[in-house]
Design an enzyme around this catalytic site. Structure first.
Site, PDB file in Angstrom:
ATOM      1  N   ASN A 153       0.851  -1.195   0.000  1.00 56.28           N
ATOM      2  CA  ASN A 153       0.000   0.000   0.000  1.00 56.28           C
ATOM      3  C   ASN A 153       0.880   1.236   0.000  1.00 56.28           C
ATOM      4  O   ASN A 153       2.024   1.189   0.458  1.00 56.28           O
ATOM      5  CB  ASN A 153      -0.866   0.002   1.269  1.00 56.28           C
ATOM      6  CG  ASN A 153      -1.801   1.201   1.335  1.00 56.28           C
ATOM      7  OD1 ASN A 153      -2.437   1.561   0.331  1.00 56.28           O
ATOM      8  ND2 ASN A 153      -1.900   1.828   2.494  1.00 56.28           N
ATOM      9  N   HIS A 199       0.729   5.266   1.318  1.00 56.30           N
ATOM     10  CA  HIS A 199      -0.036   6.157   2.188  1.00 56.30           C
ATOM     11  C   HIS A 199       0.634   7.528   2.203  1.00 56.30           C
ATOM     12  O   HIS A 199       1.862   7.601   2.304  1.00 56.30           O
ATOM     13  CB  HIS A 199      -0.109   5.570   3.606  1.00 56.30           C
ATOM     14  CG  HIS A 199      -0.970   6.377   4.523  1.00 56.30           C
ATOM     15  ND1 HIS A 199      -2.345   6.352   4.465  1.00 56.30           N
ATOM     16  CD2 HIS A 199      -0.647   7.265   5.498  1.00 56.30           C
ATOM     17  CE1 HIS A 199      -2.839   7.183   5.377  1.00 56.30           C
ATOM     18  NE2 HIS A 199      -1.821   7.747   6.018  1.00 56.30           N
ATOM     19  N   SER A 213       4.694   6.826   2.312  1.00 48.66           N
ATOM     20  CA  SER A 213       5.261   5.551   2.757  1.00 48.66           C
ATOM     21  C   SER A 213       4.681   4.426   1.930  1.00 48.66           C
ATOM     22  O   SER A 213       3.464   4.387   1.698  1.00 48.66           O
ATOM     23  CB  SER A 213       4.897   5.285   4.227  1.00 48.66           C
ATOM     24  OG  SER A 213       5.265   6.363   5.062  1.00 48.66           O
ATOM     25  N   ASP A 222      -2.862   0.673   7.957  1.00 44.55           N
ATOM     26  CA  ASP A 222      -1.680   1.508   7.740  1.00 44.55           C
ATOM     27  C   ASP A 222      -0.509   1.139   8.645  1.00 44.55           C
ATOM     28  O   ASP A 222       0.324   1.982   9.004  1.00 44.55           O
ATOM     29  CB  ASP A 222      -2.025   3.009   7.872  1.00 44.55           C
ATOM     30  CG  ASP A 222      -2.993   3.463   6.795  1.00 44.55           C
ATOM     31  OD1 ASP A 222      -2.968   2.879   5.696  1.00 44.55           O
ATOM     32  OD2 ASP A 222      -3.781   4.382   7.043  1.00 44.55           O
TER      33      ASP A 222
HETATM   34  C1  GAR Z   1      -2.762   8.901  -2.895  1.00 45.35           C
HETATM   35  O1  GAR Z   1      -2.295  10.095  -2.324  1.00 45.35           O
HETATM   36  C2  GAR Z   1      -2.578   7.749  -1.921  1.00 45.35           C
HETATM   37  O2  GAR Z   1      -1.413   7.851  -1.149  1.00 45.35           O
HETATM   38  C3  GAR Z   1      -3.803   7.901  -1.077  1.00 45.35           C
HETATM   39  O3  GAR Z   1      -4.827   8.186  -1.991  1.00 45.35           O
HETATM   40  C4  GAR Z   1      -4.281   8.937  -3.081  1.00 45.35           C
HETATM   41  C5  GAR Z   1      -4.702   8.290  -4.369  1.00 45.35           C
HETATM   42  O4  GAR Z   1      -4.330   9.073  -5.471  1.00 45.35           O
HETATM   43  N1  GAR Z   1      -4.056   6.706  -0.312  1.00 45.35           N
HETATM   44  C6  GAR Z   1      -4.524   6.708   0.923  1.00 45.35           C
HETATM   45  O5  GAR Z   1      -4.819   7.729   1.514  1.00 45.35           O
HETATM   46  C7  GAR Z   1      -4.654   5.343   1.565  1.00 45.35           C
HETATM   47  N2  GAR Z   1      -4.891   5.461   2.959  1.00 45.35           N
HETATM   48  P1  GAR Z   1      -4.401   8.475  -6.946  1.00 45.35           P
HETATM   49  O6  GAR Z   1      -5.782   7.816  -7.103  1.00 45.35           O
HETATM   50  O7  GAR Z   1      -4.274   9.685  -7.824  1.00 45.35           O
HETATM   51  O8  GAR Z   1      -3.295   7.497  -7.109  1.00 45.35           O
END
Ligand code: GAR
Length: 224
Positions: free
Chosen positions: A113, A115, A142, A151
């Protein structure tokens, strides 16, 4: 081209899919040791599904709302789709849904994942808002192996960015996203090349990093 045994990826997302796009772009390089075999979303209208289709990648979705049998049954169905795709590694890329314990256990060691914080700080939803509210001066992203606890799980790579005085969640999020797009494909490469080892103490070592970027994975970046 003589490329052997590319690691097969299933990418799970809920929204825009900019991380998916970074992985798609990385996979176009002839020497990149991975390929995407499935993109899955819990949101049937996720933009990320369009990105997958535009790249000729199989894209599937299954709405989670009102799914009969609840989270366990839903995650079982998702697991089956992943298994059918033949994926070796499950890549959560903005998959904004907590996975069940049985899902995490089924894919343990093969599930990663990303984050948008320097874990273990600011887990869960609204990481950017949490970061700004806490007044910390640095944040980042991360990549970690997924365990049942949200997480948590062994951290493979992080990148740092400054939190600027006039940041809001959107501006900080954009700065962090640029680092996400850089490190996620690098981590996948390292896993595909068998260079990522989790020790008995839960700490991760990445061996033989021949990418200079990966060796300097924590740059402190100026604005922009
Ligand atoms: C990213 O910033 C990712 O790190 C976050 O969602 C966004 C997705 O962007 N994930 C989380 O918050 C997971 N807890 P994307 O759809 O443009 O890749």
């Amino acid at each position: 081209m003589g490329k052997v045994n590319r690691l097969k990826l299933a990418v799970l997302l809920s929204g825009s899919g900019s991380n998916l796009q970074a992985i798609i772009d990385a996979c176009t390089a002839a020497d990149y040791p991975a390929e995407i075999v499935l993109v899955f979303s819990n949101q049937p209208d996720a933009k990320g599904l369009d990105r997958a289709r535009a790249a000729g990648i199989e894209a599937k979705s299954l709405g989670h709302k009102g799914y009969p049998g609840g989270r366990e049954a839903y995650d079982h169905a998702v697991s089956e789709l992943i298994a059918q795709s033949g994926a070796d590694l499950v890549v959560l890329a903005g998959y904004l849904r907590l996975v069940s314990e049985s899902f995490a256990k089924r894919w343990e060691g093969r599930l990663i994942n990303i984050h948008p914080s320097l874990l273990p700080s600011f887990k869960g939803l609204h990481a950017h808002e949490q970061t700004i509210a806490a007044g910390v001066k640095y944040s980042g992203c991360s990549v970690h192996f997924v365990v049942p606890e949200m997480d948590a799980g062994p951290i493979i790579a992080q990148a740092v960015v400054p939190v600027l005085a006039d940041d809001d969640a959107a501006s900080l999020g954009q700065r962090i996203l640029r680092q996400e797009h850089r490190i996620y494909p690098q981590v996948i490469r390292a896993i595909a090349e068998d260079r990522v080892v989790v020790g008995d103490d839960g700490r991760v070592t990445v061996h033989d990093s021949h990418s200079p970027d990966f060796a300097h994975i924590n740059p402190v970046l100026a604005r922009g």
